[in-house]
Design a protein around this motif. Structure first.
Motif, PDB file in Angstrom:
ATOM      1  N   ASP A   1       0.815  -1.217   0.000  1.00  0.00           N
ATOM      2  CA  ASP A   1       0.000   0.000   0.000  1.00  0.00           C
ATOM      3  C   ASP A   1       0.852   1.273   0.000  1.00  0.00           C
ATOM      4  OD1 ASP A   1       0.981   0.162   2.603  1.00  0.00           O
ATOM      5  OD2 ASP A   1      -0.994   0.080   3.557  1.00  0.00           O
ATOM      6  N   GLY A   2       2.185   1.121  -0.056  1.00  0.00           N
ATOM      7  CA  GLY A   2       3.087   2.268  -0.119  1.00  0.00           C
ATOM      8  C   GLY A   2       3.620   2.721   1.221  1.00  0.00           C
ATOM      9  N   THR A   3       3.036   2.233   2.319  1.00  0.00           N
ATOM     10  CA  THR A   3       3.540   2.613   3.637  1.00  0.00           C
ATOM     11  C   THR A   3       4.847   1.873   3.909  1.00  0.00           C
ATOM     12  OG1 THR A   3       2.258   0.885   4.745  1.00  0.00           O
ATOM     13  CG2 THR A   3       1.234   3.065   4.555  1.00  0.00           C
ATOM     14  N   GLU A   4       5.637   2.432   4.798  1.00  0.00           N
ATOM     15  CA  GLU A   4       6.911   1.806   5.130  1.00  0.00           C
ATOM     16  C   GLU A   4       6.960   1.444   6.602  1.00  0.00           C
ATOM     17  OE1 GLU A   4      10.157   4.117   3.573  1.00  0.00           O
ATOM     18  OE2 GLU A   4       9.469   3.801   1.521  1.00  0.00           O
ATOM     19  N   VAL A   5       7.634   0.342   6.887  1.00  0.00           N
ATOM     20  CA  VAL A   5       7.757  -0.167   8.252  1.00  0.00           C
ATOM     21  C   VAL A   5       9.229  -0.429   8.534  1.00  0.00           C
ATOM     22  CG1 VAL A   5       7.076  -2.018   9.833  1.00  0.00           C
ATOM     23  CG2 VAL A   5       5.490  -1.293   8.037  1.00  0.00           C
TER      24      VAL A   5
ATOM     25  N   ASP B   1      -0.261   1.821  -7.243  1.00  0.00           N
ATOM     26  CA  ASP B   1       0.648   0.925  -7.958  1.00  0.00           C
ATOM     27  C   ASP B   1       1.001   1.494  -9.330  1.00  0.00           C
ATOM     28  OD1 ASP B   1       0.701  -0.870  -5.865  1.00  0.00           O
ATOM     29  OD2 ASP B   1      -0.826  -2.193  -6.722  1.00  0.00           O
ATOM     30  N   ALA B   2       0.009   2.064 -10.014  1.00  0.00           N
ATOM     31  CA  ALA B   2       0.247   2.632 -11.346  1.00  0.00           C
ATOM     32  C   ALA B   2       1.214   3.818 -11.271  1.00  0.00           C
ATOM     33  CB  ALA B   2      -1.069   3.060 -11.984  1.00  0.00           C
ATOM     34  N   GLU B   3       1.028   4.702 -10.272  1.00  0.00           N
ATOM     35  CA  GLU B   3       1.935   5.836 -10.097  1.00  0.00           C
ATOM     36  C   GLU B   3       3.350   5.348  -9.823  1.00  0.00           C
ATOM     37  OE1 GLU B   3      -0.118   9.598  -7.969  1.00  0.00           O
ATOM     38  OE2 GLU B   3      -0.205   7.737  -6.805  1.00  0.00           O
ATOM     39  N   ARG B   4       3.472   4.404  -8.882  1.00  0.00           N
ATOM     40  CA  ARG B   4       4.790   3.895  -8.505  1.00  0.00           C
ATOM     41  C   ARG B   4       5.499   3.278  -9.717  1.00  0.00           C
ATOM     42  NH1 ARG B   4       7.337   3.449  -4.174  1.00  0.00           N
ATOM     43  NH2 ARG B   4       5.550   3.841  -2.842  1.00  0.00           N
ATOM     44  N   THR B   5       4.781   2.450 -10.478  1.00  0.00           N
ATOM     45  CA  THR B   5       5.387   1.788 -11.636  1.00  0.00           C
ATOM     46  C   THR B   5       5.846   2.810 -12.668  1.00  0.00           C
ATOM     47  OG1 THR B   5       4.062  -0.189 -11.288  1.00  0.00           O
ATOM     48  CG2 THR B   5       4.967   0.134 -13.490  1.00  0.00           C
ATOM     49  N   SER B   6       4.977   3.762 -13.004  1.00  0.00           N
ATOM     50  CA  SER B   6       5.318   4.769 -14.021  1.00  0.00           C
ATOM     51  C   SER B   6       6.471   5.658 -13.568  1.00  0.00           C
ATOM     52  CB  SER B   6       4.092   5.617 -14.346  1.00  0.00           C
ATOM     53  OG  SER B   6       3.091   4.833 -14.938  1.00  0.00           O
TER      54      SER B   6
ATOM     55  N   ARG C   1      20.109   4.854  -7.669  1.00  0.00           N
ATOM     56  CA  ARG C   1      21.532   4.481  -7.721  1.00  0.00           C
ATOM     57  C   ARG C   1      21.815   3.929  -9.105  1.00  0.00           C
ATOM     58  NH1 ARG C   1      22.300   0.900  -3.483  1.00  0.00           N
ATOM     59  NH2 ARG C   1      22.788   2.647  -2.142  1.00  0.00           N
ATOM     60  N   ASP C   2      22.805   4.505  -9.800  1.00  0.00           N
ATOM     61  CA  ASP C   2      23.127   4.012 -11.144  1.00  0.00           C
ATOM     62  C   ASP C   2      24.002   2.765 -11.068  1.00  0.00           C
ATOM     63  OD1 ASP C   2      25.827   4.829 -10.841  1.00  0.00           O
ATOM     64  OD2 ASP C   2      25.526   6.673 -11.997  1.00  0.00           O
ATOM     65  N   SER C   3      24.285   2.175 -12.212  1.00  0.00           N
ATOM     66  CA  SER C   3      25.032   0.915 -12.249  1.00  0.00           C
ATOM     67  C   SER C   3      26.460   1.059 -11.745  1.00  0.00           C
ATOM     68  CB  SER C   3      25.027   0.335 -13.668  1.00  0.00           C
ATOM     69  OG  SER C   3      25.609   1.263 -14.567  1.00  0.00           O
ATOM     70  N   ALA C   4      26.980   2.288 -11.711  1.00  0.00           N
ATOM     71  CA  ALA C   4      28.333   2.526 -11.207  1.00  0.00           C
ATOM     72  C   ALA C   4      28.338   2.855  -9.713  1.00  0.00           C
ATOM     73  CB  ALA C   4      28.980   3.674 -11.982  1.00  0.00           C
ATOM     74  N   GLY C   5      27.146   2.946  -9.095  1.00  0.00           N
ATOM     75  CA  GLY C   5      27.056   3.201  -7.666  1.00  0.00           C
ATOM     76  C   GLY C   5      26.790   4.653  -7.294  1.00  0.00           C
ATOM     77  N   ALA C   6      26.764   5.553  -8.275  1.00  0.00           N
ATOM     78  CA  ALA C   6      26.457   6.963  -7.984  1.00  0.00           C
ATOM     79  C   ALA C   6      24.962   7.103  -7.708  1.00  0.00           C
ATOM     80  CB  ALA C   6      26.860   7.850  -9.158  1.00  0.00           C
ATOM     81  N   GLU C   7      24.613   8.048  -6.832  1.00  0.00           N
ATOM     82  CA  GLU C   7      23.210   8.269  -6.502  1.00  0.00           C
ATOM     83  C   GLU C   7      22.726   9.568  -7.125  1.00  0.00           C
ATOM     84  OE1 GLU C   7      22.340   7.709  -2.359  1.00  0.00           O
ATOM     85  OE2 GLU C   7      23.383   5.779  -2.322  1.00  0.00           O
ATOM     86  N   TRP C   8      21.485   9.537  -7.608  1.00  0.00           N
ATOM     87  CA  TRP C   8      20.884  10.658  -8.325  1.00  0.00           C
ATOM     88  C   TRP C   8      19.539  11.018  -7.718  1.00  0.00           C
ATOM     89  CZ3 TRP C   8      23.326  12.769 -12.663  1.00  0.00           C
ATOM     90  CH2 TRP C   8      24.442  12.060 -13.129  1.00  0.00           C
ATOM     91  N   ASP C   9      19.222  12.325  -7.724  1.00  0.00           N
ATOM     92  CA  ASP C   9      17.896  12.820  -7.378  1.00  0.00           C
ATOM     93  C   ASP C   9      17.195  13.110  -8.701  1.00  0.00           C
ATOM     94  OD1 ASP C   9      18.368  12.817  -4.601  1.00  0.00           O
ATOM     95  OD2 ASP C   9      19.321  14.784  -4.723  1.00  0.00           O
ATOM     96  N   VAL C  10      16.018  12.501  -8.891  1.00  0.00           N
ATOM     97  CA  VAL C  10      15.260  12.705 -10.120  1.00  0.00           C
ATOM     98  C   VAL C  10      13.886  13.247  -9.746  1.00  0.00           C
ATOM     99  CG1 VAL C  10      14.322  11.614 -12.193  1.00  0.00           C
ATOM    100  CG2 VAL C  10      16.487  10.777 -11.227  1.00  0.00           C
ATOM    101  N   ASP C  11      13.537  14.410 -10.300  1.00  0.00           N
ATOM    102  CA  ASP C  11      12.224  15.020 -10.082  1.00  0.00           C
ATOM    103  C   ASP C  11      11.386  14.830 -11.337  1.00  0.00           C
ATOM    104  OD1 ASP C  11      12.983  15.883  -7.556  1.00  0.00           O
ATOM    105  OD2 ASP C  11      13.558  17.882  -8.238  1.00  0.00           O
ATOM    106  N   LEU C  12      10.128  14.393 -11.150  1.00  0.00           N
ATOM    107  CA  LEU C  12       9.214  14.130 -12.260  1.00  0.00           C
ATOM    108  C   LEU C  12       7.960  14.982 -12.107  1.00  0.00           C
ATOM    109  CD1 LEU C  12       9.363  10.241 -11.973  1.00  0.00           C
ATOM    110  CD2 LEU C  12      10.648  11.629 -13.598  1.00  0.00           C
ATOM    111  N   ASP C  13       7.347  15.343 -13.247  1.00  0.00           N
ATOM    112  CA  ASP C  13       6.076  16.051 -13.165  1.00  0.00           C
ATOM    113  C   ASP C  13       4.936  15.037 -13.105  1.00  0.00           C
ATOM    114  OD1 ASP C  13       5.592  15.143 -15.784  1.00  0.00           O
ATOM    115  OD2 ASP C  13       5.829  17.123 -16.686  1.00  0.00           O
ATOM    116  N   ALA C  14       3.696  15.515 -13.111  1.00  0.00           N
ATOM    117  CA  ALA C  14       2.533  14.638 -12.974  1.00  0.00           C
ATOM    118  C   ALA C  14       2.382  13.674 -14.145  1.00  0.00           C
ATOM    119  CB  ALA C  14       1.270  15.471 -12.821  1.00  0.00           C
ATOM    120  N   ALA C  15       2.988  14.007 -15.299  1.00  0.00           N
ATOM    121  CA  ALA C  15       2.940  13.126 -16.471  1.00  0.00           C
ATOM    122  C   ALA C  15       4.183  12.226 -16.545  1.00  0.00           C
ATOM    123  CB  ALA C  15       2.818  13.959 -17.747  1.00  0.00           C
TER     124      ALA C  15
END
Length: 191
Positions: free
Chosen positions: A79-83, A125-130, A167-181
């Protein structure tokens, strides 16, 4: 040719194939865990924590830092919650508690309700997958989602609907911001 390295790769690939064929951990792992926990321990801790919360995906496994706590495991439920689950050295549950929500000032308030950010809402689920697909495509093949949440789209995040840590395949971490689409607005490497 380094025969030992080649044999090691064969063992790893064979093990992954067996795990996939047997359905062990089918979709249980979302990301690689901390380097302070060996892969065998990580698998056992993740499996024990997922069973304790009744299903979900392992987000992170770390060595425990309190007495009696050998492992700290973060689980994302369907359901998206974390424990957060802590385990002892025998993989028995020590504690199990929902992850504390952040308030508007970024602080956490354990046990209190109200004042949470829009980003604390559970994704469908649809939002998470997209969103996951878009973030991985932005960073590149072989990358892994570390976290994904909805954004309130206000202030510095105007127009941002989803925020992903990848995390990319080389181990670097990235912040990615997406719009509603699910269009990539920004992609910034963490340094």
């Amino acid at each position: 040719m380094n025969i030992a390295r080649l044999r090691s790769k064969r063992v790893i690939v064979s093990t992954v194939a067996v795990v996939a064929a047997l359905g062990i951990g089918g979709g249980v792992w979302a990301t690689a865990a901390g380097a302070d926990v060996g892969s065998g321990e990580r698998d056992r801790a993740g499996t024990a924590a997922v069973q304790a919360v009744g299903g979900g995906t392992v987000v992170d496994v770390e060595a425990g830092d309190d007495d009696g706590e050998a492992y700290e495991v973060e689980i994302r439920k369907d359901d998206g919650t974390e424990v957060d689950v802590t385990l002892d050295e025998n993989f028995a549950v020590v504690t199990q508690e929902p992850e504390a929500a952040e308030t508007e000032d970024g602080e956490t308030e354990d046990g209190e309700t109200g004042g949470t950010e829009a980003g604390d809402r559970a994704l469908t689920d649809a939002e998470r997958t997209s969103a996951e697909q878009a973030a991985i495509a932005a960073v590149g093949a072989g990358s892994t989602i570390l976290s994904l949440e909805a954004s309130d789209g206000t202030g510095d995040d105007a127009g941002v609907a989803y925020e992903a840590d990848v995390r990319d395949s080389a181990g670097a971490e990235w912040d990615v911001d997406l719009d509603a689409a699910f269009k990539v607005l920004t992609k910034t490497e963490d340094r």
